[in-house]
Design an enzyme around this catalytic site. Sequence first.
Site, mmCIF file in Angstrom:
data_model
loop_
_atom_site.group_PDB
_atom_site.id
_atom_site.type_symbol
_atom_site.label_atom_id
_atom_site.label_comp_id
_atom_site.label_asym_id
_atom_site.label_seq_id
_atom_site.Cartn_x
_atom_site.Cartn_y
_atom_site.Cartn_z
ATOM 1 N N ILE A 164 -5.427 -0.304 9.709
ATOM 2 C CA ILE A 164 -6.320 -0.894 8.713
ATOM 3 C C ILE A 164 -7.416 -1.717 9.381
ATOM 4 O O ILE A 164 -8.586 -1.622 9.009
ATOM 5 C CB ILE A 164 -5.524 -1.781 7.729
ATOM 6 C CG1 ILE A 164 -4.324 -1.004 7.155
ATOM 7 C CG2 ILE A 164 -6.439 -2.272 6.605
ATOM 8 C CD1 ILE A 164 -4.685 0.293 6.482
ATOM 9 N N ILE A 165 -7.041 -2.528 10.358
ATOM 10 C CA ILE A 165 -8.005 -3.372 11.059
ATOM 11 C C ILE A 165 -7.923 -3.101 12.561
ATOM 12 O O ILE A 165 -6.951 -2.526 13.048
ATOM 13 C CB ILE A 165 -7.771 -4.876 10.774
ATOM 14 C CG1 ILE A 165 -6.381 -5.304 11.277
ATOM 15 C CG2 ILE A 165 -7.920 -5.168 9.284
ATOM 16 C CD1 ILE A 165 -6.117 -6.792 11.145
ATOM 17 N N GLU A 187 -2.464 -3.376 17.388
ATOM 18 C CA GLU A 187 -2.027 -1.979 17.479
ATOM 19 C C GLU A 187 -3.169 -1.058 17.875
ATOM 20 O O GLU A 187 -2.996 -0.156 18.695
ATOM 21 C CB GLU A 187 -1.428 -1.526 16.142
ATOM 22 C CG GLU A 187 -0.042 -2.050 15.860
ATOM 23 C CD GLU A 187 0.993 -1.569 16.869
ATOM 24 O OE1 GLU A 187 0.928 -0.399 17.265
ATOM 25 O OE2 GLU A 187 1.856 -2.364 17.250
ATOM 26 N N HIS A 235 -0.720 -6.979 6.504
ATOM 27 C CA HIS A 235 0.250 -7.208 7.570
ATOM 28 C C HIS A 235 -0.062 -8.488 8.321
ATOM 29 O O HIS A 235 0.808 -9.333 8.548
ATOM 30 C CB HIS A 235 0.287 -6.029 8.548
ATOM 31 C CG HIS A 235 1.381 -6.121 9.549
ATOM 32 N ND1 HIS A 235 1.271 -6.867 10.718
ATOM 33 C CD2 HIS A 235 2.623 -5.601 9.568
ATOM 34 C CE1 HIS A 235 2.392 -6.781 11.398
ATOM 35 N NE2 HIS A 235 3.234 -6.024 10.733
ATOM 36 N N LEU A 278 -1.104 0.905 4.940
ATOM 37 C CA LEU A 278 -1.161 2.356 4.838
ATOM 38 C C LEU A 278 -0.018 2.912 4.005
ATOM 39 O O LEU A 278 -0.207 3.801 3.181
ATOM 40 C CB LEU A 278 -1.137 2.997 6.227
ATOM 41 C CG LEU A 278 -1.237 4.533 6.231
ATOM 42 C CD1 LEU A 278 -2.617 4.979 5.765
ATOM 43 C CD2 LEU A 278 -0.916 5.094 7.605
ATOM 44 N N VAL A 279 1.196 2.372 4.221
ATOM 45 C CA VAL A 279 2.375 2.836 3.494
ATOM 46 C C VAL A 279 3.016 1.671 2.748
ATOM 47 O O VAL A 279 2.872 0.515 3.137
ATOM 48 C CB VAL A 279 3.422 3.474 4.445
ATOM 49 C CG1 VAL A 279 2.841 4.683 5.155
ATOM 50 C CG2 VAL A 279 3.933 2.453 5.462
ATOM 51 N N HIS A 302 7.746 -3.776 4.616
ATOM 52 C CA HIS A 302 7.110 -5.018 4.177
ATOM 53 C C HIS A 302 6.858 -5.033 2.666
ATOM 54 O O HIS A 302 7.101 -6.043 2.005
ATOM 55 C CB HIS A 302 5.795 -5.221 4.921
ATOM 56 C CG HIS A 302 5.966 -5.621 6.353
ATOM 57 N ND1 HIS A 302 6.761 -6.672 6.747
ATOM 58 C CD2 HIS A 302 5.435 -5.098 7.487
ATOM 59 C CE1 HIS A 302 6.717 -6.792 8.068
ATOM 60 N NE2 HIS A 302 5.933 -5.842 8.542
#
Length: 264
Positions: free
Chosen positions: A84-85, A89, A144, A203-204, A208
């Site tokens: 996402i950002i 990662e 996240h 994303l999913v 979380h």
Amino acid sequence: MKKGILIVSFGTTYKETREKNINRIVACVKEHFPDYLVYQAFSSEKIRKILSARDNEFVPGILEALDSLQKQGITHLYVLPTHIIDGIENNRLRQVLQGQKERFEEIHMAQVLLGDKEDYKEAVWAVWEELEIGQEDMVVFMGHGTSHQADCSYKILEETWEKVTGKKGYVATVEGSITIDQVLGQIKQGPKPRQIILVPFMLVAGEHANKDMAGKKDSFQTYLCKEGYQTKVVLKGLGEYPGIRKIYIRHLKQILEENYGIIL
């Protein structure tokens, strides 16, 4: 010259949300680029081990995927991160690719979902048009979060949400600087919403979303309910939104057709 596309995700152990989000993005990429060899990898070793032990299912890591692509004769590789950002990662992925660039004639890496200002606007609109939000409702997204400086992306997302929709919205993170407690403090400064709609900005809708956001104990939902707020949960990952998949496809087209992106 033989071209391939590698789609890299962190991964998830939740089969249903993987099918609805990650697999749907992979299928979308294959549909738009039928002449390319499309491969996917999960960057999380922990998730890959769980899938192997629990489901007897093998999902390659990044290096394993690169091995396979090289063996199949790929010379020009285009990498689509579903991150996402541009945080920890994504930077790890970039470092891995830089260390393996000698395997291919060229490696191009696309932007993350929220790569520039237009991406924020398009992402907000993609979510907004799919959610059922009443006039007196408020949306709180779960992000996240990261210790990386890219954590500021969530504040930009909040600002963009208000500009595009005309409504206040907040992002609380699991591991970032913006906590649900801080968001609650901001919510209390304004009129009480009829209900707070909790939506994962991930994303999913995996671990979380199901536990930290919507779990029955110590979750965003239980916390807000204890504070007297009516809540509604939307367990829907970003990959399920057609407009979000459109952004990923656009990012791929940019590096495939316009020689845009990071040449490692």
